[in-house]
Design an enzyme around this catalytic site. Structure first.
Site, PDB file in Angstrom:
ATOM      1  CG  HIS A   1       8.946  12.405   3.923  1.00 39.54           C
ATOM      2  ND1 HIS A   1       8.287  11.461   4.691  1.00 39.54           N
ATOM      3  CD2 HIS A   1       9.587  13.219   4.797  1.00 39.54           C
ATOM      4  CE1 HIS A   1       8.539  11.688   5.968  1.00 39.54           C
ATOM      5  NE2 HIS A   1       9.327  12.741   6.063  1.00 39.54           N
TER       6      HIS A   1
ATOM      7  N   GLY B   1       5.247  15.175   7.337  1.00 39.77           N
ATOM      8  CA  GLY B   1       4.455  13.992   7.028  1.00 39.77           C
ATOM      9  C   GLY B   1       4.341  13.016   8.177  1.00 39.77           C
TER      10      GLY B   1
ATOM     11  CG  ASP C   1       9.655   8.514  -0.105  1.00 34.35           C
ATOM     12  OD1 ASP C   1       8.773   9.166   0.458  1.00 34.35           O
ATOM     13  OD2 ASP C   1       9.932   8.641  -1.323  1.00 34.35           O
TER      14      ASP C   1
END
Length: 304
Positions: free
Chosen positions: A42, A157, A182
């Protein structure tokens, strides 16, 4: 679905924790000559202006990198006591601001890129689904003229990670990878996706180094995530490290004000053996510099 923009939060206390841990991890991994596959699931926009409309609206960098840099790298006067991992992080930020004015903040893609070794076979794979941030990320990365060393993909992702593991072997046959996960966690399902992603990744490539950032907020999923990650690491018999930083409530806010994000955590599976000692030194420094009121604190746990 695409409401989250990291530009609103760039350089805040959560970024400070994330990037101190990320940079310390990368420094250790780069000691071995074998190439690394580095994956950011991310990635965001990559670079952020701290004087932009986005950051001005939230002004979160004021209680993060701006405050930290002001205390440890003052324009005049004696800097406060620091720690090696924090100093390394501040050196990195200063390198993006050669004028001495804190105007640019590097996101995780540029933190990782700064550690890539010349003439090595390190490869950085960046994934960002937000259409605007993905375009901005591509433009920012293009300025590096990194060629095939860095690739940008407008993809989910979580889904993109699976076929990347295990990574391709290096010249000596070794397989090495570090993965940073994240997401924004604005969608509750992100918490489940993170744990499911780690579970699948550990099955496919148990020796990879996995870093997970998450917000510490009053939501059951947020409290359950580190417990779930600990269980997955233990079941796979892999070492882990868990660090949290809480800066506490802003004393200038009234009882009816929304506190915003005041704490976050980093969970690392297969951490470098040097990371715990570095964070034992760094976390008290970060808390001393960034702590601001009721609820402040830091924790560090590890196993294996």
């Amino acid at each position: 679905m695409f409401s989250y923009r990291h530009a609103f939060h760039a350089g805040n206390h959560a970024d400070v924790l994330k990037h101190v841990v990320l940079l310390a991890t990368l420094r250790h991994l780069m000691h071995k000559e074998a190439g690394l596959t580095l994956i950011d699931t991310h990635a965001g926009a990559g670079l952020y202006r701290l004087d932009s409309d986005f950051t001005d609206k939230g002004d979160e960098a004021r209680d993060g990198i701006v405050k930290l840099m002001g205390a440890l790298r003052p324009a005049s006067g004696q800097p406060a006591a620091s720690a090696a991992a924090v100093d390394d992080y501040l050196d990195l930020i200063a390198g993006f601001n050669p004028s001495g004015q804190l105007r640019v903040y590097p996101g995780s893609p540029f933190v990782v890129h700064s550690t890539l070794r010349a003439a090595s076979r390190d490869r950085l794979r960046l994934y960002e689904l937000h259409p605007t941030d993905s375009r901005t990320l591509s433009a920012n990365i293009a300025q590096l003229e990194a060629g095939r060393t860095v690739s940008v993909h407008r993809e989910d992702g979580f889904a993109a990670l699976r076929p990347l593991l295990p990574p391709p072997p290096g010249p000596g046959g070794s397989r090495r990878a570090m993965v940073l996960i994240d997401p924004s966690y604005e969608i509750k399902s992100d918490y489940h996706k993170v744990s499911a992603c780690i579970q699948e990744s550990l099955k496919r490539f148990p020796t990879g180094c996995y870093l997970v950032w998450y917000p510490v907020i009053p939501r059951p999923e947020a409290h359950d995530l580190p417990r779930r990650l600990r269980t997955l690491a233990n079941q796979s018999q892999r070492p882990w490290l868990h660090a949290t930083l809480a800066i506490g409530q802003d004393p200038s806010h009234g009882p009816d004000d929304r506190p915003g994000l005041t704490a976050s955590g980093m969970f690392v599976i297969n951490p470098p053996y040097t990371l715990k000692a570095q964070l034992q030194e760094a976390l008290p420094v970060l808390l001393n510099m960034l702590g601001r009121g009721r609820g402040q604190g830091q924790t560090l746990e590890s196993a294996g």
